[in-house]
Design an enzyme around this catalytic site. Sequence first.
Site, PDB file in Angstrom:
ATOM      1  N   HIS A 202       0.832  -1.209   0.000  1.00  0.00           N
ATOM      2  CA  HIS A 202       0.000   0.000   0.000  1.00  0.00           C
ATOM      3  C   HIS A 202       0.871   1.265   0.000  1.00  0.00           C
ATOM      4  CE1 HIS A 202      -3.676   2.305   1.327  1.00  0.00           C
ATOM      5  NE2 HIS A 202      -2.745   3.086   1.864  1.00  0.00           N
ATOM      6  N   GLU A 203       1.872   1.300   0.879  1.00  0.00           N
ATOM      7  CA  GLU A 203       2.746   2.474   0.940  1.00  0.00           C
ATOM      8  C   GLU A 203       3.561   2.625  -0.347  1.00  0.00           C
ATOM      9  OE1 GLU A 203       2.211   4.548   3.137  1.00  0.00           O
ATOM     10  OE2 GLU A 203       1.147   3.323   4.596  1.00  0.00           O
ATOM     11  N   HIS A 206       1.529   4.524  -2.794  1.00  0.00           N
ATOM     12  CA  HIS A 206       1.578   5.975  -2.563  1.00  0.00           C
ATOM     13  C   HIS A 206       2.858   6.581  -3.141  1.00  0.00           C
ATOM     14  CE1 HIS A 206      -2.041   6.452  -0.274  1.00  0.00           C
ATOM     15  NE2 HIS A 206      -1.648   5.706   0.741  1.00  0.00           N
ATOM     16  N   GLU A 232      -6.463   6.525  -1.347  1.00  0.00           N
ATOM     17  CA  GLU A 232      -6.404   5.284  -0.569  1.00  0.00           C
ATOM     18  C   GLU A 232      -7.010   4.131  -1.353  1.00  0.00           C
ATOM     19  OE1 GLU A 232      -4.533   5.261   1.879  1.00  0.00           O
ATOM     20  OE2 GLU A 232      -4.366   7.431   2.032  1.00  0.00           O
TER      21      GLU A 232
END
Length: 373
Positions: A202-203, A206, A232
Amino acid sequence: MAGETAARVRQLIEQSGLTQAEFAAKAGLDAPKMSKSLSGVRRFTSLDLARIADLCGVSVDWLLGMSEPTPATSARAATDRPTSADAAVKEAERLAQLRADLAFLGYRQEIPRFETGGLSRPSVRQGRDLATQATALAAAKGYELWRCQDLAGAVEAAFGVDVRVHRLAPGFDGLSWSDANTALMVVATSEVPARQRFTIAHELGHLLAGDDQGLHLDVDIHAADHRREPSERRANAFAAELLLPAEMLHDRVRRTSRSVDELARLACELWVSPSTLAWQLFNLQLIDKSQCDSLRALTAWDAAWKAGAVEALGEWIQLASRPRLPGPLVRTTFQAYAEGKATLRPFANLIGSDTDTLRQAITGMAEGSPLQP
């Protein structure tokens, strides 16, 4: 900038209570060269600044007239930042400052950037397409990320991102930090390794998407209000596709009976939770809602028991429960020392050692094996 640097060095000399010559000697610098640098006749070299910073406990950036890395200021100013994030932000500030100092010394971190399609496509589609690009880049470097138990190490090797696994307060998953010199994530140690694995992916989403271009906090990536944000949703879709590529799942599931037991074994093989696999299979229309609900009802331990993989799960939990330093940052910091661009202190501070002990260890390694004749 040179004038500001000289002014700050003078300030440090005054605060030290030493004469200019004594200060130069203590920093390991030539006194006449120090005098010329302070008068503007000569520029401070990168090693000069590294030694002064080492002696006085300041950063090279501060000596250059800069403040702390930009995202640190905005992070402290955010009134709605949860206190559970404080340790993660502090650690990110520390690592980002080290990256900034290394960039000044000529060691720049480079990570790839991909196009997301912006507002022209839904955020979930953006995330999946971004993951497809990232998967192709990783594969070109020899990494199939969905196969890698040590996802942190694979992400570092494939993308150059610093991944720090750190002991953090309960209830905080992680953060990503991106600025002109830095691309890093700080992720919590966990006894739920599948959750940590999803957080790393997930990071990374980003970072590769360039979200926020600064500090991005993810307190609980599974919270309902968190999932409503477009960035998100994109990062979650990215993580799901990165860890469970649609093409791979179609091929793997096609060769199974799609029973709960077989899908549980598949979750263990792919290093994901039964719930994450269930939703990805359901979204890809590879299982129906009843099969999805049955698979989601299993815990990781249930799946491991069905798959005969309890020992592997135990090892995975041990791996996820241990703090880890960012491999690229450790290597680059030591490289700067080995090439005479920096002192040993930044490397010692990074790995949590004192310089004297570390210097003895390095000297001992250089002398070779005790069995050598």
